[in-house]
Design a protein around this motif. Structure first.
Motif, PDB file in Angstrom:
ATOM      1  N   GLU A  58      30.792  38.791  26.686  1.00 37.60           N
ATOM      2  CA  GLU A  58      32.486  39.711  26.069  1.00 37.60           C
ATOM      3  C   GLU A  58      33.297  40.070  27.399  1.00 37.60           C
ATOM      4  O   GLU A  58      34.123  39.774  27.521  1.00 37.60           O
ATOM      5  CB  GLU A  58      32.383  40.295  25.297  1.00 37.60           C
ATOM      6  N   ILE A  59      32.720  41.316  28.447  1.00 38.08           N
ATOM      7  CA  ILE A  59      32.939  41.711  29.592  1.00 38.08           C
ATOM      8  C   ILE A  59      33.256  40.328  30.453  1.00 38.08           C
ATOM      9  O   ILE A  59      34.547  40.158  31.191  1.00 38.08           O
ATOM     10  CB  ILE A  59      32.064  43.111  30.298  1.00 38.08           C
ATOM     11  N   GLU A  60      32.606  39.989  30.383  1.00 39.49           N
ATOM     12  CA  GLU A  60      32.804  38.664  32.045  1.00 39.49           C
ATOM     13  C   GLU A  60      33.930  38.017  31.198  1.00 39.49           C
ATOM     14  O   GLU A  60      34.860  37.364  32.074  1.00 39.49           O
ATOM     15  CB  GLU A  60      31.404  38.201  31.904  1.00 39.49           C
ATOM     16  N   MET A  61      34.176  37.217  29.784  1.00 39.66           N
ATOM     17  CA  MET A  61      35.403  36.465  29.450  1.00 39.66           C
ATOM     18  C   MET A  61      36.360  37.663  29.466  1.00 39.66           C
ATOM     19  O   MET A  61      37.479  37.227  29.951  1.00 39.66           O
ATOM     20  CB  MET A  61      35.080  36.093  27.486  1.00 39.66           C
ATOM     21  N   ILE A  62      36.868  38.792  29.247  1.00 40.96           N
ATOM     22  CA  ILE A  62      37.132  39.114  29.699  1.00 40.96           C
ATOM     23  C   ILE A  62      38.424  39.176  30.946  1.00 40.96           C
ATOM     24  O   ILE A  62      39.023  38.931  31.071  1.00 40.96           O
ATOM     25  CB  ILE A  62      37.458  41.033  28.589  1.00 40.96           C
ATOM     26  N   SER A  63      36.824  39.637  32.317  1.00 38.50           N
ATOM     27  CA  SER A  63      37.928  39.460  33.522  1.00 38.50           C
ATOM     28  C   SER A  63      38.328  38.552  33.295  1.00 38.50           C
ATOM     29  O   SER A  63      39.228  37.709  34.349  1.00 38.50           O
ATOM     30  CB  SER A  63      36.284  39.966  34.080  1.00 38.50           C
ATOM     31  N   ASN A  64      37.235  36.977  33.010  1.00 39.43           N
ATOM     32  CA  ASN A  64      37.773  35.408  33.241  1.00 39.43           C
ATOM     33  C   ASN A  64      39.347  35.552  32.823  1.00 39.43           C
ATOM     34  O   ASN A  64      40.030  34.423  33.417  1.00 39.43           O
ATOM     35  CB  ASN A  64      36.415  34.457  32.964  1.00 39.43           C
ATOM     36  N   ASP A  65      39.578  35.710  31.499  1.00 42.95           N
ATOM     37  CA  ASP A  65      41.086  35.398  30.513  1.00 42.95           C
ATOM     38  C   ASP A  65      41.959  36.386  31.762  1.00 42.95           C
ATOM     39  O   ASP A  65      43.669  35.669  31.669  1.00 42.95           O
ATOM     40  CB  ASP A  65      41.219  36.094  29.344  1.00 42.95           C
ATOM     41  N   TYR A  66      41.862  37.979  31.975  1.00 40.05           N
ATOM     42  CA  TYR A  66      43.382  38.323  32.533  1.00 40.05           C
ATOM     43  C   TYR A  66      43.048  38.382  33.637  1.00 40.05           C
ATOM     44  O   TYR A  66      44.030  39.074  33.871  1.00 40.05           O
ATOM     45  CB  TYR A  66      42.916  39.777  31.832  1.00 40.05           C
ATOM     46  N   ARG A  67      42.384  38.366  34.803  1.00 41.97           N
ATOM     47  CA  ARG A  67      42.691  38.365  35.765  1.00 41.97           C
ATOM     48  C   ARG A  67      43.309  37.315  36.583  1.00 41.97           C
ATOM     49  O   ARG A  67      43.786  37.317  37.226  1.00 41.97           O
ATOM     50  CB  ARG A  67      40.802  38.124  37.084  1.00 41.97           C
ATOM     51  N   VAL A  68      43.554  36.119  35.730  1.00 45.76           N
ATOM     52  CA  VAL A  68      44.390  35.893  36.515  1.00 45.76           C
ATOM     53  C   VAL A  68      45.669  35.594  35.883  1.00 45.76           C
ATOM     54  O   VAL A  68      46.879  35.037  35.986  1.00 45.76           O
ATOM     55  CB  VAL A  68      43.925  33.699  35.753  1.00 45.76           C
ATOM     56  N   LYS A 100      26.590  36.465  35.979  1.00 46.39           N
ATOM     57  CA  LYS A 100      28.114  35.374  36.344  1.00 46.39           C
ATOM     58  C   LYS A 100      29.106  36.336  36.424  1.00 46.39           C
ATOM     59  O   LYS A 100      29.774  35.659  36.179  1.00 46.39           O
ATOM     60  CB  LYS A 100      27.981  34.028  35.403  1.00 46.39           C
ATOM     61  N   ILE A 101      28.951  37.478  37.054  1.00 49.92           N
ATOM     62  CA  ILE A 101      29.823  38.294  37.087  1.00 49.92           C
ATOM     63  C   ILE A 101      30.236  38.161  38.193  1.00 49.92           C
ATOM     64  O   ILE A 101      29.757  38.233  39.800  1.00 49.92           O
ATOM     65  CB  ILE A 101      29.240  40.137  37.201  1.00 49.92           C
ATOM     66  N   ASP A 102      31.943  38.181  38.426  1.00 54.32           N
ATOM     67  CA  ASP A 102      32.342  37.795  39.877  1.00 54.32           C
ATOM     68  C   ASP A 102      33.301  38.529  40.452  1.00 54.32           C
ATOM     69  O   ASP A 102      34.333  38.060  41.360  1.00 54.32           O
ATOM     70  CB  ASP A 102      32.872  35.908  39.763  1.00 54.32           C
ATOM     71  N   PHE A 103      33.454  39.362  39.460  1.00 55.60           N
ATOM     72  CA  PHE A 103      34.487  40.856  39.676  1.00 55.60           C
ATOM     73  C   PHE A 103      33.245  41.712  40.863  1.00 55.60           C
ATOM     74  O   PHE A 103      32.576  41.707  41.192  1.00 55.60           O
ATOM     75  CB  PHE A 103      35.300  41.440  38.668  1.00 55.60           C
ATOM     76  N   PRO A 104      34.249  42.830  41.791  1.00 53.60           N
ATOM     77  CA  PRO A 104      33.850  43.351  42.617  1.00 53.60           C
ATOM     78  C   PRO A 104      33.072  44.421  41.293  1.00 53.60           C
ATOM     79  O   PRO A 104      32.745  44.652  40.886  1.00 53.60           O
ATOM     80  CB  PRO A 104      34.424  44.043  43.121  1.00 53.60           C
ATOM     81  N   TYR A 105      31.411  45.137  41.878  1.00 56.93           N
ATOM     82  CA  TYR A 105      30.396  45.647  40.858  1.00 56.93           C
ATOM     83  C   TYR A 105      29.947  47.073  42.220  1.00 56.93           C
ATOM     84  O   TYR A 105      28.915  46.453  43.728  1.00 56.93           O
ATOM     85  CB  TYR A 105      29.162  44.883  40.674  1.00 56.93           C
ATOM     86  N   LEU A 106      31.150  47.832  41.847  1.00 51.28           N
ATOM     87  CA  LEU A 106      30.446  48.830  42.886  1.00 51.28           C
ATOM     88  C   LEU A 106      29.527  49.893  43.265  1.00 51.28           C
ATOM     89  O   LEU A 106      29.176  49.678  41.901  1.00 51.28           O
ATOM     90  CB  LEU A 106      32.247  49.893  43.622  1.00 51.28           C
ATOM     91  N   PHE A 107      28.900  50.288  44.322  1.00 51.89           N
ATOM     92  CA  PHE A 107      28.214  51.431  44.110  1.00 51.89           C
ATOM     93  C   PHE A 107      28.401  52.182  44.130  1.00 51.89           C
ATOM     94  O   PHE A 107      28.702  53.300  45.783  1.00 51.89           O
ATOM     95  CB  PHE A 107      26.653  50.844  44.697  1.00 51.89           C
ATOM     96  N   ASP A 108      28.350  53.743  42.945  1.00 54.44           N
ATOM     97  CA  ASP A 108      29.142  55.269  43.452  1.00 54.44           C
ATOM     98  C   ASP A 108      27.393  56.278  43.714  1.00 54.44           C
ATOM     99  O   ASP A 108      27.124  56.640  42.867  1.00 54.44           O
ATOM    100  CB  ASP A 108      29.429  55.804  42.282  1.00 54.44           C
ATOM    101  N   ALA A 109      27.081  56.182  44.838  1.00 52.33           N
ATOM    102  CA  ALA A 109      25.919  55.949  45.153  1.00 52.33           C
ATOM    103  C   ALA A 109      25.696  58.179  44.982  1.00 52.33           C
ATOM    104  O   ALA A 109      25.529  58.842  44.749  1.00 52.33           O
ATOM    105  CB  ALA A 109      25.837  56.409  46.314  1.00 52.33           C
TER     106      ALA A 109
END
Length: 184
Positions: A58-68, A100-109
């Motif tokens: 659902e997170i991926e679907m939201i990303s796909n639906d709203y980034r555009v 299939k996450i195609d938005f940035p996935y950042l690491f907060d070390a």
């Protein structure tokens, strides 16, 4: 991991700035680099939390639906990799690929970004408007692993729609529920 409710950062808070490495691209990005023209969704998540695994499609679907539509999407993992080796940057890259996450996935070390956002669980959602003001923080929807409620993303989708279509936000905003961030 223990179940934790989000802290509910005060609405109107300006998005804390950061610069973090992206495990999908090997570039460093700031909030300003990734923000959307209409708003920005920041998600604190990790690779192995059952709540994240339950919601990732659902997170991926939201990303796909709203980034555009002008919403920037940023995911951040802040777990201590010594306590939780499943959340190492290399495994974040594999997790993003597998899901299939195609938005940035950042690491907060350093975990400083999680502290600045008052994030305490995964997933933890923060939605900022075009002026970087916090408009929504809370749950994706009422679905949880094993509670029998289907994923819909209704709470988060309603908040994003309120920004895009200049609507009043649904109240009250319910806290997110998930695994506690693994602190150093």
């Amino acid at each position: 991991m223990s179940m934790t409710l989000s802290n509910m950062l005060p609405l109107g808070t300006i998005a804390p700035e950061f610069r973090l490495p992206d495990t999908n691209s090997n570039y460093d990005y700031s909030f300003s680099d990734l923000k959307g023209s209409l708003g920005t969704l920041v998600i604190f998540m990790c690779n192995n939390c059952p709540f994240v695994l339950h919601a990732i499609e659902e997170i991926e679907m939201i990303s796909n639906d709203y980034r555009v539509q002008g919403i920037g999407v940023i995911a951040i993992s802040s777990n201590d990799v010594l306590k939780n080796p499943h959340d190492s940057p290399a495994l974040m890259t594999a997790f993003a690929f597998d899901n299939k996450i195609d938005f940035p996935y950042l690491f907060d070390a350093t975990q400083e970004v999680a502290k600045a956002y008052d994030a305490v669980c995964t997933p933890d959602f923060y939605l900022f408007d075009s002026n970087d003001k916090l408009m929504y923080r809370g749950q994706l929807d009422d679905s949880r692993p094993h509670n029998g409620i289907s994923l819909s993303g209704n709470d988060l989708r309603g908040a994003i729609d309120s920004i895009i279509y200049n609507r009043t936000l649904k109240e009250p905003q319910k806290p997110s529920e998930g695994c506690a961030i693994q602190w150093k």
